[in-house]
Scaffold this active site. Structure first.
Site, PDB file in Angstrom:
ATOM      1  N   LYS A  41      87.341 105.532 -78.160  1.00  0.00           N
ATOM      2  CA  LYS A  41      88.688 105.971 -77.748  1.00  0.00           C
ATOM      3  C   LYS A  41      89.430 106.610 -78.924  1.00  0.00           C
ATOM      4  CE  LYS A  41      88.946 104.558 -73.395  1.00  0.00           C
ATOM      5  NZ  LYS A  41      87.991 105.312 -72.642  1.00  0.00           N
ATOM      6  N   LYS A  43      78.338 108.509 -70.169  1.00  0.00           N
ATOM      7  CA  LYS A  43      78.481 107.986 -68.803  1.00  0.00           C
ATOM      8  C   LYS A  43      79.495 108.798 -68.005  1.00  0.00           C
ATOM      9  CE  LYS A  43      82.415 104.989 -69.032  1.00  0.00           C
ATOM     10  NZ  LYS A  43      83.138 104.077 -68.209  1.00  0.00           N
ATOM     11  N   LYS A 100      86.217 108.841 -65.574  1.00  0.00           N
ATOM     12  CA  LYS A 100      87.405 109.557 -65.094  1.00  0.00           C
ATOM     13  C   LYS A 100      88.015 110.370 -66.212  1.00  0.00           C
ATOM     14  CE  LYS A 100      88.962 105.588 -62.609  1.00  0.00           C
ATOM     15  NZ  LYS A 100      89.048 104.664 -63.726  1.00  0.00           N
TER      16      LYS A 100
END
Ligand code: ADP
Length: 331
Positions: free
Chosen positions: A115, A195, A198
């Site tokens: 992140k 992966k 969203k």
């Protein structure tokens, strides 16, 4: 015999996609349908604000997750379905847990590092605390089983560590939570890397996408010449074959592999056939979703009643934890 508690959640950062569905929601449904389990499923909107988000659309995005959950088959008669921020006990418990978690440990988690790379200008206290809040989500209900994708394993490990430490220090009785894995616990991205998520543009197919959108998404999945002696284990081609296996079965996958080793695999045909298979597979979910959109009162009622049931449990755990941690607690 007492039932085994199950908890899981999805962030309100977009509509549910195939990764969420196969990696998590299918597990939610299997467990809710088994009377051995007592299940709580949430749209975890407080987690959403750990990365940049739009305050104008958060409430709607949260409701969209609930509607996707219900359309996919979550049943409020069998499981609690609600929104995390309506149960503020999670945030309070997370703060208590933060007192026993070291900053260094949180900074070393691979999910945190990912992140930070994605949003270098948004490395906030909330982001660092993500796993602590997730531990609170889970332990507020003394959850034993969390149906979730493979990517969540490090967070569940942190939850176990927090439970152990709390139990050692304060004599609480938090269980050692385990992950419940679905057969498709890792759904790859259409970009060929990482992966399906969203938060990664162009990586996903949503549960309610129309055929044209599914075709467009598959069209952008990278491929190769379609011929060779070994099929790549990673990247676009490997991912397309994973999707073929999920939606069309392993026999179809094997026949494409034979084409690859023989006369050549025609990706245009594969993608067209796969798009139809995905679209057909999702038909019942699309239909249910349209019904729900016409019935907002029902959706609101599910959320409200779910929050009441969840709060009754979470507030008892919070009070017990505060008491054991030495706080003044009024009876
Ligand atoms: P996203 O990464 O799309 O924002 P979330 O973090 O909200 O998804 O995850 C919700 C649930 O869906 C989690 O249990 C997570 O493990 C699962 N999940 C998300 N992406 C995938 C994937 N590509 N494959 C398998 N499971 C996934």
């Amino acid at each position: 015999m007492s039932k085994t508690r199950v908890f899981s959640g999805t962030r309100a950062t977009g509509r549910l996609h195939l990764g969420n569905y196969f990696g998590a929601v299918k597990g939610y449904i299997d467990l809710q349908n088994d009377p051995k389990y007592d299940c709580i499923y949430m749209a975890v909107d407080v987690h959403t604000i750990t990365t940049p988000y739009d305050h104008r659309t958060l409430a709607q995005a949260t409701k969209e997750i609930i509607m996707d959950y219900l359309a996919a088959g979550l049943d409020p008669e069998k499981a609690v379905v609600t929104i995390q921020s309506l149960v503020p006990e999670h945030v309070e418990l997370a703060f208590l847990f933060a007192s026993i978690v070291s900053v260094a440990k949180m900074q070393h988690l691979p999910t945190f590092k990912d992140k930070v790379k994605q949003h270098p200008d948004n490395v906030t206290m909330a982001l660092l605390n993500y796993p602590t809040l997730m531990a609170a989500d889970i332990l507020a209900y003394k959850t034993e089983l969390v149906p979730a994708g493979l990517d969540q394993e490090p967070h569940i490990e942190v939850t176990r560590e927090i439970a152990r430490r709390m139990n050692d220090l304060y004599g609480t009785d938090f269980p050692e939570t385990k992950r419940f894995a679905t057969p498709a616990q890792y759904v790859p991205s259409l970009t060929g890397e990482g992966k399906m998520s969203k938060s990664v543009e162009g990586s996903s197919i949503n549960l309610t996408d129309d055929l044209a959108t599914i075709k467009k998404r598959l069209a952008s999945c990278p491929t190769d010449s379609g011929k060779g002696s070994t099929i790549p284990e990673k990247g676009g081609v490997a991912n397309l074959l994973t999707f073929v296996e999920i939606f069309q079965g392993s026999e179809r996958k094997k026949s494409y592999e034979a084409d690859y080793f023989g006369n050549g695999l025609r990706y245009g045909d594969l993608k067209a056939e796969l798009a139809e298979a995905i679209f057909d597979h999702l038909a019942p979910i699309r239909e249910k979703r349209l019904e729900l959109e016409k019935n907002p009162d029902y959706v609101n009622k599910v959320i409200k009643e779910g929050a009441e049931k969840a709060r009754a449990i979470a507030s008892a755990t919070l009070a017990e934890t505060k008491r054991k941690m030495g706080f003044y607690v009024q009876n």
